[in-house]
Design a protein around this motif. Sequence first.
Motif, mmCIF file in Angstrom:
data_model
loop_
_atom_site.group_PDB
_atom_site.id
_atom_site.type_symbol
_atom_site.label_atom_id
_atom_site.label_comp_id
_atom_site.label_asym_id
_atom_site.label_seq_id
_atom_site.Cartn_x
_atom_site.Cartn_y
_atom_site.Cartn_z
ATOM 1 N N SER A 129 -3.611 47.611 -20.362
ATOM 2 C CA SER A 129 -4.942 47.247 -20.830
ATOM 3 C C SER A 129 -5.699 46.539 -19.713
ATOM 4 O O SER A 129 -5.190 46.359 -18.608
ATOM 5 C CB SER A 129 -4.845 46.332 -22.052
ATOM 6 O OG SER A 129 -4.409 45.045 -21.668
ATOM 7 N N TRP A 281 -1.999 42.932 -29.879
ATOM 8 C CA TRP A 281 -3.259 43.460 -30.408
ATOM 9 C C TRP A 281 -4.118 42.344 -30.994
ATOM 10 O O TRP A 281 -5.334 42.301 -30.769
ATOM 11 C CB TRP A 281 -2.966 44.516 -31.469
ATOM 12 C CG TRP A 281 -4.205 45.093 -32.080
ATOM 13 C CD1 TRP A 281 -4.987 46.091 -31.571
ATOM 14 C CD2 TRP A 281 -4.822 44.684 -33.307
ATOM 15 N NE1 TRP A 281 -6.064 46.338 -32.406
ATOM 16 C CE2 TRP A 281 -5.987 45.488 -33.489
ATOM 17 C CE3 TRP A 281 -4.499 43.735 -34.280
ATOM 18 C CZ2 TRP A 281 -6.819 45.355 -34.595
ATOM 19 C CZ3 TRP A 281 -5.345 43.611 -35.374
ATOM 20 C CH2 TRP A 281 -6.489 44.400 -35.525
ATOM 21 N N ARG A 285 -7.686 41.294 -29.627
ATOM 22 C CA ARG A 285 -8.794 41.573 -30.559
ATOM 23 C C ARG A 285 -9.530 40.318 -30.979
ATOM 24 O O ARG A 285 -10.763 40.292 -31.059
ATOM 25 C CB ARG A 285 -8.247 42.283 -31.789
ATOM 26 C CG ARG A 285 -9.285 42.634 -32.834
ATOM 27 C CD ARG A 285 -10.213 43.731 -32.349
ATOM 28 N NE ARG A 285 -11.130 44.178 -33.386
ATOM 29 C CZ ARG A 285 -12.246 43.572 -33.739
ATOM 30 N NH1 ARG A 285 -12.588 42.453 -33.100
ATOM 31 N NH2 ARG A 285 -13.030 44.056 -34.680
ATOM 32 N N TYR A 286 -8.778 39.232 -31.208
ATOM 33 C CA TYR A 286 -9.401 38.050 -31.818
ATOM 34 C C TYR A 286 -9.366 36.791 -30.944
ATOM 35 O O TYR A 286 -10.206 35.917 -31.106
ATOM 36 C CB TYR A 286 -8.710 37.720 -33.152
ATOM 37 C CG TYR A 286 -8.888 38.810 -34.172
ATOM 38 C CD1 TYR A 286 -10.086 38.991 -34.853
ATOM 39 C CD2 TYR A 286 -7.847 39.686 -34.473
ATOM 40 C CE1 TYR A 286 -10.252 39.991 -35.779
ATOM 41 C CE2 TYR A 286 -7.986 40.694 -35.412
ATOM 42 C CZ TYR A 286 -9.200 40.844 -36.059
ATOM 43 O OH TYR A 286 -9.351 41.844 -36.990
ATOM 44 N N ALA A 289 -10.999 38.104 -27.045
ATOM 45 C CA ALA A 289 -12.165 39.016 -27.100
ATOM 46 C C ALA A 289 -13.399 38.342 -26.483
ATOM 47 O O ALA A 289 -13.586 37.146 -26.589
ATOM 48 C CB ALA A 289 -12.421 39.370 -28.555
#
Length: 289
Positions: A129, A281, A285-286, A289
Amino acid sequence: MSSPWPYQFVSLSEEDKSHRRALLDLRGQYAQWSIIFAILIVKTIKTSSTFSSGNQPKRSSSSWDRPLVSGWAETRRQYLICGLWLSWLVALSVWNSGEDYLHLTKAVGQVGLSQLPLQVLMSPMAYISSKPATSSVLSVVTGISQSTLTPYHRLFGRIVISPLLLAHASLYMLFFVQSSHPEFGTLLAKRVQDLDVQCGIVALLAVVLLFLFARPRGAAQSGLQSWLMQGPLQERRRMFYFGHVSLVILLGVAAYTHVKQAQRYIIQTLGASILNGVCSWVILRYVEA
């Protein structure tokens, strides 16, 4: 003159085999409980160190924080810790095995497989990523940064798990070669035709390939590695990641089919992989981010 090698091929009754199996299962449990114990120690030391250091300036790194070999990413300290862990697992494999050659052979394999969930829990799942240093489960639990854990992930596979599984396979092969069979000459000629041994050979091949293609970061690549790993950095990362994961999956499937006793560890490893993926993830994502 007596041989320094104490192990022999012994014949066991069904009761003795059941006792050996119980000891092997107990040994696997001890190997995994020792992981939890080690994590608690690391967490305690990390918390105490943070509390006591306060705003004090960082100390200069010691010789233990230097690479073992110039150009390698892993430090002497990291090699030492992984080497000590390997020594503990070898001692655990030898424990209470007596003179039973097959007991030792099975023990090093079971202890080696018991470490696969830990190996997955400290793996950098977000490697390809935009944020490859995203925390793994073990990073979150211990408070140790993923950039610090990743070298241990590489070394753990290379000098802890691989030697144990290779020793297991080598000891079994020696047993097959030295044991006779009335129809095939040697037990090896008979057993290589059986599915469980064929799966074991596939698992061994996966271990060897993982070992060869997980060299110390920064070390010069072989001609084959240079040929396989071409292109931009992100593309090379992607190629390595999918190749590495594919070999791990091959190892897991082969080991699961190889012997019933391995199945619990492969299922645990699959669960650890899912948990680690979800953790990465959520952080991507949270949190980041």
